[in-house]
Design a protein around this motif. Structure first.
Motif, mmCIF file in Angstrom:
data_model
loop_
_atom_site.group_PDB
_atom_site.id
_atom_site.type_symbol
_atom_site.label_atom_id
_atom_site.label_comp_id
_atom_site.label_asym_id
_atom_site.label_seq_id
_atom_site.Cartn_x
_atom_site.Cartn_y
_atom_site.Cartn_z
ATOM 1 N N GLY A 1 21.901 13.917 -42.989
ATOM 2 C CA GLY A 1 22.648 14.911 -43.753
ATOM 3 C C GLY A 1 24.023 15.170 -43.176
ATOM 4 N N VAL A 2 24.136 15.236 -41.858
ATOM 5 C CA VAL A 2 25.435 15.437 -41.211
ATOM 6 C C VAL A 2 26.367 14.267 -41.514
ATOM 7 C CG1 VAL A 2 26.611 15.592 -38.987
ATOM 8 C CG2 VAL A 2 24.529 16.923 -39.395
ATOM 9 N N VAL A 3 25.833 13.034 -41.438
ATOM 10 C CA VAL A 3 26.644 11.848 -41.736
ATOM 11 C C VAL A 3 27.113 11.886 -43.182
ATOM 12 C CG1 VAL A 3 26.625 9.323 -41.899
ATOM 13 C CG2 VAL A 3 25.516 10.458 -39.968
ATOM 14 N N ALA A 4 26.243 12.317 -44.095
ATOM 15 C CA ALA A 4 26.620 12.406 -45.506
ATOM 16 C C ALA A 4 27.756 13.409 -45.714
ATOM 17 C CB ALA A 4 25.409 12.788 -46.354
ATOM 18 N N VAL A 5 27.740 14.506 -44.974
ATOM 19 C CA VAL A 5 28.831 15.484 -45.076
ATOM 20 C C VAL A 5 30.155 14.857 -44.630
ATOM 21 C CG1 VAL A 5 29.747 17.634 -44.137
ATOM 22 C CG2 VAL A 5 27.350 17.505 -44.815
ATOM 23 N N VAL A 6 30.126 14.131 -43.508
ATOM 24 C CA VAL A 6 31.350 13.477 -43.022
ATOM 25 C C VAL A 6 31.818 12.429 -44.029
ATOM 26 C CG1 VAL A 6 32.360 12.111 -41.157
ATOM 27 C CG2 VAL A 6 30.678 13.887 -40.625
ATOM 28 N N GLN A 7 30.870 11.685 -44.621
ATOM 29 C CA GLN A 7 31.224 10.688 -45.636
ATOM 30 C C GLN A 7 31.903 11.352 -46.824
ATOM 31 O OE1 GLN A 7 27.863 8.436 -47.079
ATOM 32 N NE2 GLN A 7 29.044 7.472 -48.718
ATOM 33 N N LEU A 8 31.413 12.516 -47.228
ATOM 34 C CA LEU A 8 32.020 13.246 -48.344
ATOM 35 C C LEU A 8 33.459 13.633 -48.021
ATOM 36 C CD1 LEU A 8 30.224 16.010 -50.384
ATOM 37 C CD2 LEU A 8 32.583 16.315 -49.649
ATOM 38 N N LEU A 9 33.689 14.110 -46.797
ATOM 39 C CA LEU A 9 35.044 14.505 -46.398
ATOM 40 C C LEU A 9 35.987 13.302 -46.339
ATOM 41 C CD1 LEU A 9 34.137 17.083 -43.594
ATOM 42 C CD2 LEU A 9 34.875 17.564 -45.943
ATOM 43 N N VAL A 10 35.493 12.185 -45.814
ATOM 44 C CA VAL A 10 36.307 10.969 -45.790
ATOM 45 C C VAL A 10 36.591 10.499 -47.210
ATOM 46 C CG1 VAL A 10 36.343 8.530 -45.112
ATOM 47 C CG2 VAL A 10 35.509 10.260 -43.507
ATOM 48 N N GLY A 11 35.602 10.641 -48.097
ATOM 49 C CA GLY A 11 35.780 10.229 -49.489
ATOM 50 C C GLY A 11 36.901 10.962 -50.184
ATOM 51 N N LEU A 12 37.099 12.237 -49.837
ATOM 52 C CA LEU A 12 38.196 13.005 -50.429
ATOM 53 C C LEU A 12 39.556 12.385 -50.116
ATOM 54 C CD1 LEU A 12 37.085 16.704 -49.784
ATOM 55 C CD2 LEU A 12 37.395 15.585 -52.018
ATOM 56 N N ARG A 13 39.680 11.772 -48.942
ATOM 57 C CA ARG A 13 40.965 11.187 -48.530
ATOM 58 C C ARG A 13 41.095 9.726 -48.960
ATOM 59 N NH1 ARG A 13 42.892 12.569 -42.649
ATOM 60 N NH2 ARG A 13 44.803 11.921 -43.710
ATOM 61 N N VAL A 14 40.047 8.929 -48.727
ATOM 62 C CA VAL A 14 40.154 7.505 -49.036
ATOM 63 C C VAL A 14 40.108 7.259 -50.538
ATOM 64 C CG1 VAL A 14 37.690 6.892 -49.024
ATOM 65 C CG2 VAL A 14 39.382 5.243 -48.209
ATOM 66 N N GLY A 15 39.607 8.249 -51.299
ATOM 67 C CA GLY A 15 39.528 8.087 -52.745
ATOM 68 C C GLY A 15 40.854 8.226 -53.461
#
Length: 432
Positions: free
Chosen positions: A411-425
Motif C-alpha cells: 500500500g505504501v508503494v502504491a501511494v508513492v506510485q500515485l504521487l510519481v504518476g501525477l508528475r510523469v503523467g
C-alpha cells in the motif's frame, strides 16, 4: 496478408506469429508458478521468510542485471540466434531448479530462469517490429494476452501439481512448452542465415513490401514509438546520441514508475497466496485467487489505453491504477471477507499499470534512440527496485510474523506510485 510480415524471408505468417506467441508463453509461467508453492518450498528446504523473499527476488535481480546487455548480444549474434540460445538455457534452468539434490540447484536454476526471461522481455518487441511492422500494437496485444493467460494458468495449477509430485513438478513442468517454442523457432534461424547471405536490398521508408532491416538493426525504440517509426540502424544510434538519459529528471520519473509498479506486482505475485493462507484460505483456493488476479489483469491491459487518452495527458491513468491497488490493500486488511472484490481490483490495477509504464517509455522519448536508452534504464532500475522491494517484504514478514503486514508495504508503494504518476503523467518529451 503476407505484406504485413516484411522480414519473413518467405516464412509463412502463421509460423512467425506462432514463434512470437510461443516465446511469450514461456516468459511468465516459470515466474508465476512459484508464489503459490513458496510456503511448501520453505517448509521442505528450511527457508525462512527472509530467505524466501530473496529467492523470489532472484529473477527480478536478473532482469535488472541482464536487460542492459541484451541488445549488444543481439547486435553481435543476431536476434534469432540470441532468442534461440536463451530458450535452451531457459529449459535447462527450469529443469535444474526442480532437480533433486542440494538447494544450490534451486538458486542457480532460478537465476538462469530470470536471466533468460530478461532476454525475451527485451527482444520480443524487436521481433514484433521486424516481423509485423504494420501491426505492432495488435501483435503486441496478442503476445501480452498470451503471457497473461499462461501466467494465470501456472498460478492456478501450481498447488494441485505440487500435491501430485511436489513443488518440483509444479515448477519443472514448464520446461515442456519451452521445447515446443524451440521447435517453432528453428526455421526462423535458418531464414535469418538466408537473409544474411543474400544481397541486402536498399530499405525504402514507407514501403510495405520491401525487406525489413536485419535483426540487429531493430531496436526497442522503434517498437516503442509506434508503427510509423522505422528501426534505427545499430551503427547510427551511437553517433546520434549526445548525452545520457540518466542526466534527466523525466527519465528518472519514468524509471521510478516502472519500478514502483513492478514492486507492487511482484510482491503480490509472490506473497499474496501466503497472506491469504495466513487469513485462513486453503492453499488451492489461494492459488486460484492468484489465477483470477492475473486473468483480470488482461482486462486492465486492454482497457487502460482508452483511459490514457482522457484529459490530454496520462496523469489520470497513471494515478487511478495505483489507486485501485491501494483500495484493494486497505480492503484486504479491513474486510477480508470480500476477498474476491479486492482480487478483481488488484488485477485491474496491476494489469493497467504495466501498460501505462511501458507506454510512458515511448510517449516520453522524442525519438527512437532516446526511447532505446530510456527503455534500458527503466527496466534495469525498475526491476532493481522491485527486487529490493521483494527482499524487504520477506524481511518484514520475518520480523512481524504471519499476517497481512506485507500488504501494508504494498500500500505504501502504491501511494508513492500515485504521487510519481501525477508528475510523469504530464505531457512532456525527452531528447538526448
Amino acid at each position: 496478408m503476407s505484406s504485413l510480415a516484411r522480414s519473413s524471408s518467405r516464412l509463412p505468417v502463421w509460423l512467425l506469429l506462432s514463434g512470437i506467441l510461443l516465446v511469450a508463453l514461456n516468459l511468465r509461467p516459470v515466474i508465476t508458478a512459484v508464489g503459490p508453492v513458496l510456503p511448501v518450498i520453505g517448509d521442505e528446504l528450511g527457508l525462512g521468510s527472509a530467505a524466501l523473499g530473496v529467492l523470489a527476488a532472484v529473477p527480478i535481480v536478473a532482469f535488472a542485471v541482464v536487460s542492459p546487455v541484451v541488445h549488444p548480444l543481439a547486435r553481435r549474434f543476431g536476434v534469432e540466434r540470441t532468442v534461440l540460445v536463451s530458450l535452451v538455457v531457459l529449459a535447462l534452468g527450469t529443469l535444474l531448479r526442480s532437480a533433486p539434490g542440494p538447494a544450490t540447484n534451486l538458486w542457480i536454476g532460478t537465476a538462469l530462469v530470470g536471466a533468460t526471461v530478461a532476454v525475451g522481455n527485451v527482444l520480443l518487441p524487436v521481433v514484433v517490429k521486424k516481423d509485423f511492422p504494420l501491426r505492432v500494437p495488435a501483435t503486441t496485444a496478442w503476445y501480452v494476452a498470451t503471457q497473461s493467460v499462461f501466467a494465470a494458468i501456472a498460478s492456478g495449477v501450481a498447488v494441485p501439481l505440487a500435491a501430485v509430485g511436489g513443488w518440483e513438478l509444479a515448477l519443472g513442468v514448464w520446461a515442456a512448452p519451452v521445447a515446443l517454442a524451440l521447435a517453432v523457432w528453428v526455421p526462423r534461424l535458418r531464414a535469418a542465415r538466408v537473409r544474411t547471405s543474400a544481397p541486402v536490398a536498399a530499405h525504402h521508408s514507407g514501403s510495405t513490401d520491401g525487406p525489413a532491416t536485419a535483426g540487429p538493426a531493430a531496436t526497442p525504440g522503434g517498437a516503442a514509438t509506434g508503427d510509423r517509426t522505422e528501426p534505427v540502424a545499430a551503427g547510427d544510434a551511437p553517433r546520434r546520441r549526445r548525452g545520457s538519459v540518466y542526466r534527466h529528471r523525466l527519465a528518472w520519473l519514468v524509471a521510478a514508475y516502472m519500478g514502483l509498479q513492478s514492486t507492487v506486482f511482484y510482491s503480490l505475485l509472490n506473497w499474496l497466496p501466503s497472506v491469504e493462507q495466513d487469513l485462513g484460505v486453503d492453499p488451492v483456493t489461494a492459488g486460484w485467487h492468484l489465477f483470477a488476479f492475473q486473468a483480470v489483469a488482461i482486462v486492465g491491459n486492454l482497457a487502460v489505453p482508452s483511459l490514457m487518452r482522457v484529459g490530454g495527458d496520462q496523469r489520470l491513468a497513471a494515478t487511478v491504477v495505483p489507486g485501485l491497488v491501494l483500495v484493494a490493500m486497505v480492503g484486504v486488511w479491513l474486510a477480508p471477507g470480500l476477498l474476491w472484490v479486492w482480487i478483481v481490483l488488484i488485477g485491474l490495477g496491476t494489469g493497467s499499470a504495466f501498460v501505462v509504464a511501458l507506454s510512458l517509455v515511448g510517449l516520453r522519448a522524442a525519438d527512437p534512440a532516446t526511447a532505446s536508452q530510456l527503455s534500458a534504464m527503466s527496466q534495469a532500475l525498475g526491476y532493481g527496485l522491485a527486487a529490493a522491494g521483494l527482499v524487504l517484504a520477506g524481511v518484514l514478514r520475518g520480523v512481524t510474523g504471519p499476517g497481512a503486514t506485507v500488504l501494508l508495504l504494498v500500500g505504501v508503494v502504491a501511494v508513492v506510485q500515485l504521487l510519481v504518476g501525477l508528475r510523469v503523467g504530464r505531457s512532456r518529451t525527452l531528447h538526448v
